[in-house]
Design a protein around this motif. Sequence first.
Motif, mmCIF file in Angstrom:
data_model
loop_
_atom_site.group_PDB
_atom_site.id
_atom_site.type_symbol
_atom_site.label_atom_id
_atom_site.label_comp_id
_atom_site.label_asym_id
_atom_site.label_seq_id
_atom_site.Cartn_x
_atom_site.Cartn_y
_atom_site.Cartn_z
ATOM 1 N N GLY A 51 0.821 -1.213 0.000
ATOM 2 C CA GLY A 51 0.000 0.000 0.000
ATOM 3 C C GLY A 51 0.847 1.252 0.000
ATOM 4 N N LEU A 52 1.913 1.249 0.811
ATOM 5 C CA LEU A 52 2.793 2.412 0.863
ATOM 6 C C LEU A 52 3.537 2.604 -0.460
ATOM 7 N N ARG A 53 3.988 1.498 -1.046
ATOM 8 C CA ARG A 53 4.655 1.605 -2.348
ATOM 9 C C ARG A 53 3.709 2.206 -3.382
ATOM 10 N N ARG A 54 2.491 1.735 -3.389
ATOM 11 C CA ARG A 54 1.524 2.238 -4.355
ATOM 12 C C ARG A 54 1.269 3.720 -4.140
ATOM 13 N N ALA A 55 1.185 4.129 -2.880
ATOM 14 C CA ALA A 55 0.939 5.540 -2.573
ATOM 15 C C ALA A 55 2.066 6.419 -3.102
ATOM 16 N N VAL A 56 3.306 6.006 -2.860
ATOM 17 C CA VAL A 56 4.450 6.792 -3.321
ATOM 18 C C VAL A 56 4.469 6.845 -4.844
ATOM 19 N N GLU A 57 4.196 5.726 -5.480
ATOM 20 C CA GLU A 57 4.199 5.684 -6.944
ATOM 21 C C GLU A 57 3.107 6.558 -7.548
ATOM 22 N N ASN A 70 3.692 12.195 -1.026
ATOM 23 C CA ASN A 70 5.029 12.601 -0.560
ATOM 24 C C ASN A 70 5.061 12.895 0.935
ATOM 25 N N LEU A 71 3.914 12.774 1.609
ATOM 26 C CA LEU A 71 3.859 12.955 3.061
ATOM 27 C C LEU A 71 3.474 11.631 3.689
ATOM 28 N N LEU A 72 4.366 11.059 4.465
ATOM 29 C CA LEU A 72 4.140 9.774 5.117
ATOM 30 C C LEU A 72 4.092 10.005 6.618
ATOM 31 N N ASP A 73 2.959 9.692 7.219
ATOM 32 C CA ASP A 73 2.706 10.012 8.616
ATOM 33 C C ASP A 73 2.753 8.765 9.477
ATOM 34 N N THR A 74 3.464 8.837 10.592
ATOM 35 C CA THR A 74 3.568 7.699 11.487
ATOM 36 C C THR A 74 3.687 8.198 12.922
ATOM 37 N N SER A 75 3.892 7.273 13.859
ATOM 38 C CA SER A 75 4.030 7.629 15.271
ATOM 39 C C SER A 75 4.727 6.500 16.006
ATOM 40 N N GLU A 116 10.578 2.570 7.320
ATOM 41 C CA GLU A 116 12.008 2.626 7.005
ATOM 42 C C GLU A 116 12.308 1.904 5.698
ATOM 43 N N ARG A 117 11.631 0.815 5.440
ATOM 44 C CA ARG A 117 11.858 0.075 4.196
ATOM 45 C C ARG A 117 11.446 0.903 2.988
ATOM 46 N N ILE A 118 10.346 1.630 3.134
ATOM 47 C CA ILE A 118 9.886 2.479 2.028
ATOM 48 C C ILE A 118 10.878 3.611 1.784
ATOM 49 N N LEU A 119 11.357 4.224 2.845
ATOM 50 C CA LEU A 119 12.329 5.305 2.698
ATOM 51 C C LEU A 119 13.610 4.801 2.048
ATOM 52 N N ARG A 120 13.973 3.576 2.354
ATOM 53 C CA ARG A 120 15.181 3.008 1.756
ATOM 54 C C ARG A 120 14.960 2.682 0.273
ATOM 55 N N GLU A 121 13.787 2.142 -0.042
ATOM 56 C CA GLU A 121 13.499 1.783 -1.429
ATOM 57 C C GLU A 121 13.336 3.012 -2.323
ATOM 58 N N TYR A 122 12.812 4.103 -1.737
ATOM 59 C CA TYR A 122 12.548 5.303 -2.535
ATOM 60 C C TYR A 122 13.427 6.458 -2.054
ATOM 61 N N ARG A 123 14.690 6.166 -1.823
ATOM 62 C CA ARG A 123 15.604 7.166 -1.281
ATOM 63 C C ARG A 123 15.796 8.352 -2.224
ATOM 64 N N SER A 160 11.539 12.715 -2.954
ATOM 65 C CA SER A 160 11.508 13.771 -1.930
ATOM 66 C C SER A 160 10.326 13.510 -0.996
ATOM 67 N N LEU A 161 10.523 12.599 -0.062
ATOM 68 C CA LEU A 161 9.456 12.201 0.850
ATOM 69 C C LEU A 161 9.553 12.975 2.160
ATOM 70 N N ILE A 162 8.404 13.383 2.673
ATOM 71 C CA ILE A 162 8.319 14.111 3.939
ATOM 72 C C ILE A 162 7.823 13.140 5.003
ATOM 73 N N VAL A 163 8.561 13.017 6.083
ATOM 74 C CA VAL A 163 8.198 12.084 7.155
ATOM 75 C C VAL A 163 7.672 12.860 8.355
ATOM 76 N N SER A 164 6.479 12.485 8.780
ATOM 77 C CA SER A 164 5.839 13.098 9.945
ATOM 78 C C SER A 164 5.777 12.077 11.074
ATOM 79 N N GLY A 165 6.398 12.398 12.207
ATOM 80 C CA GLY A 165 6.374 11.517 13.366
ATOM 81 C C GLY A 165 5.709 12.190 14.558
#
Length: 328
Positions: free
Chosen positions: A19-25, A29-34, A47-54, A57-62
């Motif tokens: 699902g995350l891969r599909r979203a990025v594709e 560009n904003l991935l929210d977690t906690s 972390e796997r998604i960030l590594r695969e799509y390094r 320009s992804l924005i990480v929200s924690g």
Amino acid sequence: MTEERDLGKSSSDGRVLDGLRRAVELGANLLDTSDSYGAGRAERILERILREYRNESLIVSGKVGRIRGSAPHAYADRNIHRQFQQTRDNLYVDEVDIYTLDSWDFGPQDRYLGSAIDQVRTLQQLGDIKAIGMRGPYVHYGATPAERNACAERFLYLFRLIKPDIIWTRFNALTPVISLEGEDLFAFTARHGAGVILAAPLAHGLLTGKALPSAMPRLGPPDAAASTRSLAPQALEAIAAGLDVLRDHFGDAPGVLTRLALRSCLQKADHGAAVVGFTREDQVTENFRCLGPPLTTTELALVDEVYAQIRTGIEESTERQGAPRASV
């Protein structure tokens, strides 16, 4: 604009990753977690998604503020620093773009408020986080005017002290409007130069017309009685009636109601973004594909009017029930 937080035993990591891969594709560009989503499991998956799509320009929200570990409080002492380090290790990043104080509970008499502010500001000064976030004003759908005013006052008090760069809040067509210094959330944040992240724009599926009462999750506080956390039948009827009006005007093609719910949030302001939770890859695909062009001013006014009528119907049903019920 995607969020993955429902990491129950029935959900496989592979399904979440797909699902995350599909979203990025598709352009998210904003991935929210906690740190509280799956006790860090969501961060490790991300972390796997960030590594695969390094190269993206992804924005990480924690977020922080729900897990206290061995500390006397989630915001006590250096607990924010400890939780942040764990988050950074889980994500395997040097910095986090947005780090949000996810709770308004700062201990008795706000004992740990000063410590929390100092800790996130230090993290920002060190370059570990780019933007400081705080949870925005939100009340359950049956909130009284007094409860709304109390929520606004608490938010304004914390906002003036924390001085956040970002407001992270649950928001959708069913959430009650809260006035902040005579303005709605979007005018207020624009005036103060703060961005807005809107969570739950589909109201847990209610605004898509697909969710059935028997399948609805319990939406209120976990410690509240189940009978007070379920949706009243009259509230469901008000929602269904409003959605029928929208179908009559915009048609009943697949994804129409989803599009209206998402567009009504995304077009609230230029300084906002939306995060949409998912449990399946096809939901991610539908959410993006149904967006289409922006609603016209006339269309948006109609949608807002219908949503306002739904909120009125929900409030009236709550008054008849005699007590506030579920949060949406």
